[in-house]
Design an enzyme around this catalytic site. Structure first.
Site, PDB file in Angstrom:
ATOM      1  N   ALA A   1     -15.665  -2.377 -40.259  1.00  0.00           N
ATOM      2  CA  ALA A   1     -15.786  -3.004 -41.578  1.00  0.00           C
ATOM      3  C   ALA A   1     -17.209  -2.855 -42.106  1.00  0.00           C
ATOM      4  CB  ALA A   1     -15.433  -4.488 -41.471  1.00  0.00           C
ATOM      5  N   ASP A   2     -17.338  -2.773 -43.441  1.00  0.00           N
ATOM      6  CA  ASP A   2     -18.681  -2.847 -44.019  1.00  0.00           C
ATOM      7  C   ASP A   2     -18.869  -4.246 -44.614  1.00  0.00           C
ATOM      8  OD1 ASP A   2     -17.466  -2.909 -46.528  1.00  0.00           O
ATOM      9  OD2 ASP A   2     -17.897  -0.819 -46.979  1.00  0.00           O
ATOM     10  N   SER A   3     -20.070  -4.517 -45.142  1.00  0.00           N
ATOM     11  CA  SER A   3     -20.359  -5.887 -45.579  1.00  0.00           C
ATOM     12  C   SER A   3     -19.429  -6.341 -46.705  1.00  0.00           C
ATOM     13  CB  SER A   3     -21.821  -6.005 -46.011  1.00  0.00           C
ATOM     14  OG  SER A   3     -22.111  -5.040 -46.999  1.00  0.00           O
TER      15      SER A   3
ATOM     16  N   ASP B   1     -16.326  -5.311 -47.127  1.00  0.00           N
ATOM     17  CA  ASP B   1     -15.027  -5.597 -46.497  1.00  0.00           C
ATOM     18  C   ASP B   1     -14.989  -7.040 -46.010  1.00  0.00           C
ATOM     19  OD1 ASP B   1     -13.709  -3.087 -46.640  1.00  0.00           O
ATOM     20  OD2 ASP B   1     -14.892  -2.346 -44.950  1.00  0.00           O
ATOM     21  N   ILE B   2     -16.097  -7.458 -45.380  1.00  0.00           N
ATOM     22  CA  ILE B   2     -16.128  -8.808 -44.801  1.00  0.00           C
ATOM     23  C   ILE B   2     -16.069  -9.867 -45.911  1.00  0.00           C
ATOM     24  CG2 ILE B   2     -17.541 -10.419 -43.452  1.00  0.00           C
ATOM     25  CD1 ILE B   2     -18.457  -7.998 -41.794  1.00  0.00           C
TER      26      ILE B   2
END
Lengths: 75, 247
Positions: free
Chosen positions: A33-35, A37-38
């Protein structure tokens, strides 16, 4: 039950298989995940469980287990 | 019909550049939400013009500098149309003065409407567009945000801020299929520039290679391009619509 729902949301968000998601999985290192996504995922979970996750708490949620525990304790 | 079936929100759309953009989008087939803060009658006239193109249009009053009002507007448009495909952050004001005479209040007002208004709308709409995995955000900056202008330190700061904001958000949202670009108009004939003296207008015109002030429609044409599929591979850019004034 919470874990299954969280697992489902993560799979949907990241386009991965639910089987690949365990309590120990780290969002960034294991699930890719990238930031953003979170942030999206936490927003979806806030809606799903009708909770609010403040930014300072969100920073501490590194693994799927962290999120499940947070929801359990704050529902 | 480049925008057929799309839904667009245009802030500050009752007059000037915003009005021209709203009408050009309506002509291209988009449903348009006409945001305004004070000119209700003028905004209603834009709606009356827009619906002649066979699209849906409505006026929505909101103070762009108030996040809650902005969020409510976004929700209302989403409920009504089911998607928000295009946002144009156009609402802007000037409170010109030399720095030594500029009040803190006039600085804040210009920042609140121009800069914070752009932040508020972009933030609120990005929640929707990120879910859609698609969207076009167009921020109306100004060439003075690039070259500066004596007497407009507040306005130039806000417009330069919008350019930095545009590029940052373009980087944040690119992976979600959202294009974020800015348009920097030069000297355009609107109510905002009508207050300038003939002498200043002449001075401006002389610095423009195309030797004429721009029309709101010149800016609307660029906005239409950035709102359409023709600009799908363009993001984080500033497009000057200024007759060559800045290059």
């Amino acid at each position: 039950m919470i874990f299954e729902k969280v697992q489902e949301k993560i799979a949907e968000q990241l386009g991965i298989d639910t089987d690949d998601i365990t309590m120990e999985s780290s969002f960034i290192e294991d699930l890719g995940a990238d930031s953003l996504d979170i942030v999206e995922l936490l927003m979806a979970l806030e809606e799903e469980f009708d909770i609010e996750i403040p930014d300072e708490e969100a920073e501490k949620l590194v693994t799927v287990g962290d999120v499940v525990d947070y929801i359990k304790n704050n529902q | 019909m480049q925008l057929k079936g799309k839904t667009a929100i245009i802030t500050g759309a009752s007059r000037g550049i915003g009005r021209a953009i709203a009408l050009s989008f309506a002509k291209a087939g988009a449903n348009v939400a006409i945001n305004y803060s004070s000119s209700h009658i003028a905004a209603q006239e834009v709606v009356n013009e827009a619906i002649k193109y066979g699209v849906k249009a409505e006026v929505i009053k909101a103070d762009v500098s108030d996040y809650l009002e902005v969020e409510n507007l976004i929700e209302r448009v989403l409920n009504e149309y089911g998607s928000i495909d295009i946002l144009v952050n156009n609402a802007g004001i000037t409170k010109d003065n030399l720095l030594l005479r500029m009040t803190e209040e006039d600085f804040d007002k210009v920042m609140n409407i121009n800069m914070k208004g752009t932040f508020n709308f972009t933030k609120a709409v990005s929640k929707v567009m990120v879910k859609q995995r698609k969207g076009k955000i167009i921020n109306i900056a100004s060439v003075v945000g690039i070259i500066g202008n004596a007497g407009q330190s507040n306005y130039a700061a806000a417009k330069a801020g919008i350019i930095g904001f545009t590029k940052s958000v373009a980087k944040e949202l690119g992976s979600r299929g959202i294009n974020v670009n800015a348009i920097a108009p030069g000297f355009i004939e609107t109510d905002m520039t009508a207050v300038l003296s003939d002498k200043i207008r002449e001075q401006f015109t002389n610095t423009i290679p195309l030797k004429r002030p721009g029309k709101p429609e010149d800016v609307a044409n660029a906005a239409l391009f950035l709102a359409s599929d023709y600009s799908d591979y363009i993001t984080g850019q500033v497009l000057n619509i200024d007759g060559g004034m800045v290059m």
